[in-house]
Design a protein around this motif. Sequence first.
Motif, PDB file in Angstrom:
ATOM      1  N   MET A   1       0.829  -1.406  -0.138  1.00  0.00           N
ATOM      2  CA  MET A   1      -0.243   0.180  -0.031  1.00  0.00           C
ATOM      3  C   MET A   1       0.723   1.175   0.320  1.00  0.00           C
ATOM      4  N   ALA A   2       0.396   1.640  -1.009  1.00  0.00           N
ATOM      5  CA  ALA A   2       1.553   2.912  -1.046  1.00  0.00           C
ATOM      6  C   ALA A   2       1.074   4.538   0.251  1.00  0.00           C
ATOM      7  N   ARG A   3       2.163   5.274   1.047  1.00  0.00           N
ATOM      8  CA  ARG A   3       1.905   6.092   2.096  1.00  0.00           C
ATOM      9  C   ARG A   3       1.090   7.067   1.285  1.00  0.00           C
ATOM     10  N   ARG A   4       0.116   7.027   2.934  1.00  0.00           N
ATOM     11  CA  ARG A   4      -0.155   9.225   2.607  1.00  0.00           C
ATOM     12  C   ARG A   4      -0.230   9.589   3.034  1.00  0.00           C
ATOM     13  N   LYS A  82      -5.845  16.536   3.366  1.00  0.00           N
ATOM     14  CA  LYS A  82      -5.335  15.068   2.524  1.00  0.00           C
ATOM     15  C   LYS A  82      -4.579  15.417   0.848  1.00  0.00           C
ATOM     16  N   TYR A  83      -3.502  15.166   1.539  1.00  0.00           N
ATOM     17  CA  TYR A  83      -2.315  16.365   0.104  1.00  0.00           C
ATOM     18  C   TYR A  83      -2.690  15.919  -1.346  1.00  0.00           C
ATOM     19  N   ASP A  84      -2.532  14.425  -1.508  1.00  0.00           N
ATOM     20  CA  ASP A  84      -2.096  13.592  -2.207  1.00  0.00           C
ATOM     21  C   ASP A  84      -3.847  13.187  -3.128  1.00  0.00           C
ATOM     22  N   ASP A  85      -4.518  12.836  -2.669  1.00  0.00           N
ATOM     23  CA  ASP A  85      -6.116  11.916  -2.877  1.00  0.00           C
ATOM     24  C   ASP A  85      -6.968  12.250  -1.679  1.00  0.00           C
ATOM     25  N   ALA A  86      -8.026  13.117  -2.416  1.00  0.00           N
ATOM     26  CA  ALA A  86      -9.170  13.580  -1.334  1.00  0.00           C
ATOM     27  C   ALA A  86     -10.139  12.345  -1.101  1.00  0.00           C
ATOM     28  N   GLY A  87      -9.629  11.081  -1.850  1.00  0.00           N
ATOM     29  CA  GLY A  87     -10.382  10.553  -1.296  1.00  0.00           C
ATOM     30  C   GLY A  87      -9.764   9.177  -0.474  1.00  0.00           C
ATOM     31  N   THR A  88      -8.353   9.603  -0.117  1.00  0.00           N
ATOM     32  CA  THR A  88      -7.944   8.628   0.885  1.00  0.00           C
ATOM     33  C   THR A  88      -8.403   8.789   2.435  1.00  0.00           C
TER      34      THR A  88
END
Length: 164
Positions: A1-4, A82-88
């Motif tokens: 899993m990618a880090r958030r 949520k910096y990368d993906d608003a759905g995370t």
Amino acid sequence: MARRRYKVYNAATAALTAAPAAVTTGTSLKTMLQIKPTTNIAVIAWGYSFDVVPTALVKVELITTGTVAATVTAFAAGDVVKYDDAGTAASAISLGTSASGFTSTAEGTITATREIFFRNEFGQSYESQEPLDREGGVIANDILRIRATTAVAIGMTCWVLYEE
């Protein structure tokens, strides 16, 4: 899993209709922003700016204080961007007045610190992005703080971009 990745400011940002308001440093040491992670985090970048060019030396620190927290204005969940993906998923930091937030009213009784970064500052702003795999780390339940010390009160906006 990618880090958030997540970003927090020393302001309530969940319902902003304008830029975050700067917070006064006061005239002594003050925690401007605090994060208490429940899992290990890495500081990807951080920075600050002042409303005006300081007229007296400002000391700015990025430190950990073990498990000793300042009493702060707590972040709301929506203040943690949520910096990368608003759905995370939501960040795993603890929220609360003795956990993650900004603008301390009491520093707590600190017995040890770990200095990640320190600057004596006369400039109006500073940003630092850490090299990949060379980020400053904070272990779960340690307290990460941006603190400022000055003899003259000045408005300060600061932020931390971190990875879980």
